[in-house]
Structures are given as C-alpha cells and as structure tokens.
Design a protein around this motif. Structure first.
Motif, PDB file in Angstrom:
ATOM      1  N   PHE A   7      33.421  -7.455  71.204  1.00 14.80           N
ATOM      2  CA  PHE A   7      34.575  -8.237  71.634  1.00 14.80           C
ATOM      3  C   PHE A   7      34.299  -8.914  72.971  1.00 14.80           C
ATOM      4  CE2 PHE A   7      36.145  -4.122  69.830  1.00 14.80           C
ATOM      5  CZ  PHE A   7      36.391  -4.604  68.568  1.00 14.80           C
ATOM      6  N   ALA A  15      40.293  -7.258  75.207  1.00 16.13           N
ATOM      7  CA  ALA A  15      39.090  -7.116  74.390  1.00 16.13           C
ATOM      8  C   ALA A  15      37.897  -6.690  75.230  1.00 16.13           C
ATOM      9  CB  ALA A  15      38.793  -8.434  73.673  1.00 16.13           C
TER      10      ALA A  15
ATOM     11  N   TRP B  24      39.492   0.682  67.777  1.00 14.21           N
ATOM     12  CA  TRP B  24      39.700  -0.464  68.670  1.00 14.21           C
ATOM     13  C   TRP B  24      40.326  -1.635  67.956  1.00 14.21           C
ATOM     14  CZ3 TRP B  24      40.149   1.443  72.975  1.00 14.21           C
ATOM     15  CH2 TRP B  24      39.192   2.177  73.651  1.00 14.21           C
ATOM     16  N   LEU B  28      43.591  -4.000  68.987  1.00 12.70           N
ATOM     17  CA  LEU B  28      43.616  -5.462  69.108  1.00 12.70           C
ATOM     18  C   LEU B  28      44.634  -6.069  68.142  1.00 12.70           C
ATOM     19  CD1 LEU B  28      39.818  -6.234  69.601  1.00 12.70           C
ATOM     20  CD2 LEU B  28      41.610  -5.986  71.322  1.00 12.70           C
ATOM     21  N   ARG B  31      47.733  -5.706  70.016  1.00 12.76           N
ATOM     22  CA  ARG B  31      47.773  -6.763  71.044  1.00 12.76           C
ATOM     23  C   ARG B  31      48.229  -8.086  70.452  1.00 12.76           C
ATOM     24  NH1 ARG B  31      42.302  -9.610  72.304  1.00 12.76           N
ATOM     25  NH2 ARG B  31      42.814 -10.053  70.141  1.00 12.76           N
ATOM     26  N   ASP B  32      47.622  -8.451  69.307  1.00  9.66           N
ATOM     27  CA  ASP B  32      48.004  -9.700  68.663  1.00  9.66           C
ATOM     28  C   ASP B  32      49.455  -9.682  68.210  1.00  9.66           C
ATOM     29  OD1 ASP B  32      45.570 -10.801  69.088  1.00  9.66           O
ATOM     30  OD2 ASP B  32      44.927 -10.839  66.996  1.00  9.66           O
ATOM     31  N   LEU B  47      41.204 -12.261  64.999  1.00 10.51           N
ATOM     32  CA  LEU B  47      40.256 -11.195  65.320  1.00 10.51           C
ATOM     33  C   LEU B  47      38.863 -11.442  64.749  1.00 10.51           C
ATOM     34  CD1 LEU B  47      42.585  -8.130  64.644  1.00 10.51           C
ATOM     35  CD2 LEU B  47      41.904  -9.048  66.857  1.00 10.51           C
TER      36      LEU B  47
END
Lengths: 150, 150
Positions: A7, A15, B24, B28, B31-32, B47
């Motif tokens: 990332f 990230a 992870w 993410l 997060r999105d 992603l």
DNA sequence: TCACATTGGTTGCAACATGCTACCAAGAAA
DNA sequence: TTTCTTGGTAGCATGTTGCAACCAATGTGA
C-alpha cells in the motif's frame, strides 16, 4: 527482502501506516512494548508466536524505525527492543483499538485487561476526534480532500 | 469457515479488535466506507484488491457486525455495504492511523489526502490520550492492569 | 571450570492464504 | 433483444505462516 510493499505507494496516510506496521503480529508486539516487554523471549511468551515469525517482525519493525535494538538494561550481553519516538507515537492507535475492543467484545461483567492512568489508577477517557477549534466530530462531520500539499 | 480465530481468546481488548477486523484490507475497506464508498465496485476500484479477496473480507466484516448489507440507495436491485454503529466506532482508530502516517511517512511538502472538518475545511486536532480528569497522558503515564471485572 | 539451562535465534517443510485470470449469471441500458 | 455493467465464483500458481528440529552464544550452579 522480507515483505513486499503493498500500500506504500498510496497517497493515503492510513495505507502507509498500515504498510509500515506490517501485520497484526507487529501491532501486538507494539502493544506489548507499551506494556513493558523488551526481550525477545518476553514477546514470544506473551504472544505465543512462532520464533521465526517474531524474528522477522522485530526486524521489520526495527527497519521501519518503530523499534530499536539496544543493549540489555540488566547488563547481560543480550539485546532488547524498545520503542523509538516514532513507535511511541502509535500510542493513540493502540488506545483506540483497545477502547473499541472493550466496548464491543466483552460482556459488561467479563474480565479483561485494563489500561489505567498510573497516577490515579482510573480508566482513561474515551478518545475523541476534535476539530481545530475543539468541537467533537463524528465521521459525517469530516471529509477527505483527495490531494493537498500539506 | 472463512478465517480461523487467532487472538480472539485473549483477554486483551486490542487482540480481540485486531481479530475482529481481520486483516489490513479490511481496515482499508472501513477507511473507504468512512470516505463514502458503498458499492462492491467502488471498494474494488479504490483498493485494487482481487475480487475474491474483497468478497471474503466484506463477508467477514458483515458477519462481524462492522458493515451491513442494505438495498442500494439508488433504487437498483444491487446491494450496498454501510458501516454499522459498531463500524462507525472505529473512527478514532482510522484517524489515529492517519495522523501517525501523516507525521512519519510524508515529506513536509509531499502531497497526501487529508481529512478535514467539513464545516470549516480545517485539519483535525491531533488525538490525545487523556486521563479521567483530563490530563494528557504519555505511554509512561499508563499501566495495564492484567485482569479486572470491568 | 565444567556441565547444563536459557536465550535468541536459523532452517526445512507442510499447510494455508493470497492474488491473478478466466468465467458467469443477474440486472441495467439501448 | 442484444449488449454492457455489476457482483460475484472457480481454479491454479505463488507467497506467507506456523510448526518442529536444530544450533551457537551466553548465563548459572556445583
């Protein structure tokens, strides 16, 4: 090479953080470091992780500047792993995860380890996301600006 | 079963959180979701993750109560993934990771996405770990009580 | 000082998870 | 009613993890 970056090329700080930490074991190593673990064996016993995995994780954490390897504090010839300032800056991350876990994964009367204020022995205040002028912000009160020049 | 539990049996809330999130990618995805993504395709494009992985992660996040699958908001027959209250409670975790990343992985003038207060467009205040009575705490000011009954 | 235990690893291998590509069915669009 | 998009599944090659065995350097007790 120990890990391929996944990332890291992102312009998103989340990230890059995730990539720098590496994996969940690494995060639990950092947690243990906050709790006072310093020696290879301490981490290994506490986490129950395979030694080769621990070796690799400690190496990447040191390489990433989260931990550093210093001479043992007891005068022996062994080495210890301690948090750098950058590693210590992960404190809010660990606290946030801990508070989320406490809230959602334990019955009200279920025992669990607790992080307390050393001076008074009380539990911590829940973390709050605040605006520059101190208003408490919910996710909806915020927005991501895709790119900026800091 | 999609994932074997690794840390779930721990009495440490950090470990349970880590286990609940999964990996992870899941973080993410969350997060999105905070950034407004709702559809499978949005997550996938954002992603760049393989679709089978995304499928699996969305499923575990839904199973874990972090996301829920709801009818699409645009009236189509497709479904969307939105944060539950439990998922929204991960906000401080994401913010903490973002701030750590901003501080340590970007040159001062390097562009990066930025989380701002929607009302004023300003950056957020750095998270602070506070005692019950409001003092700012460093890692050294805290201790872990191994077990307690809440 | 000599044997033995502990620490902090390394190596090899089997099992599992990940990522890629191809494929596909249901819905939407024309 | 084709055609495109969405949201997946299936199969396979590769990478990563976890386990167990091994090992050298260090510490320890007699």
């Amino acid at each position: 090479m120990v890990t391929r970056t996944r990332f890291d090329d992102s312009e998103c700080p989340v990230a890059r953080s995730v990539d720098a930490i590496g994996d969940w074991w690494s995060l639990l190593i950092v947690r243990d470091a906050f709790d006072g673990s310093r020696r290879f064996g301490e981490f290994q016993r506490s986490l129950g992780v395979a030694k080769n995995i621990l070796t690799a994780r400690l190496r990447t954490l040191v390489a990433g500047g989260v931990l550093e390897s210093v001479p043992a504090s007891d005068g022996s010839a062994y080495r210890e792993y301690v948090l750098t300032p950058k590693g210590q800056a992960l404190f809010p991350v660990i606290v946030a995860l801990r508070q989320w876990g406490e809230q959602h994964f334990f019955a009200p009367d279920e025992p669990h380890s607790q992080l307390v204020d050393r001076r008074q022995g009380h539990r911590l205040r829940p973390l709050e996301v605040l605006s520059a002028d101190g208003r408490r912000l919910n996710p909806d009160d915020t927005a991501v600006h895709k790119i900026s020049t800091h």
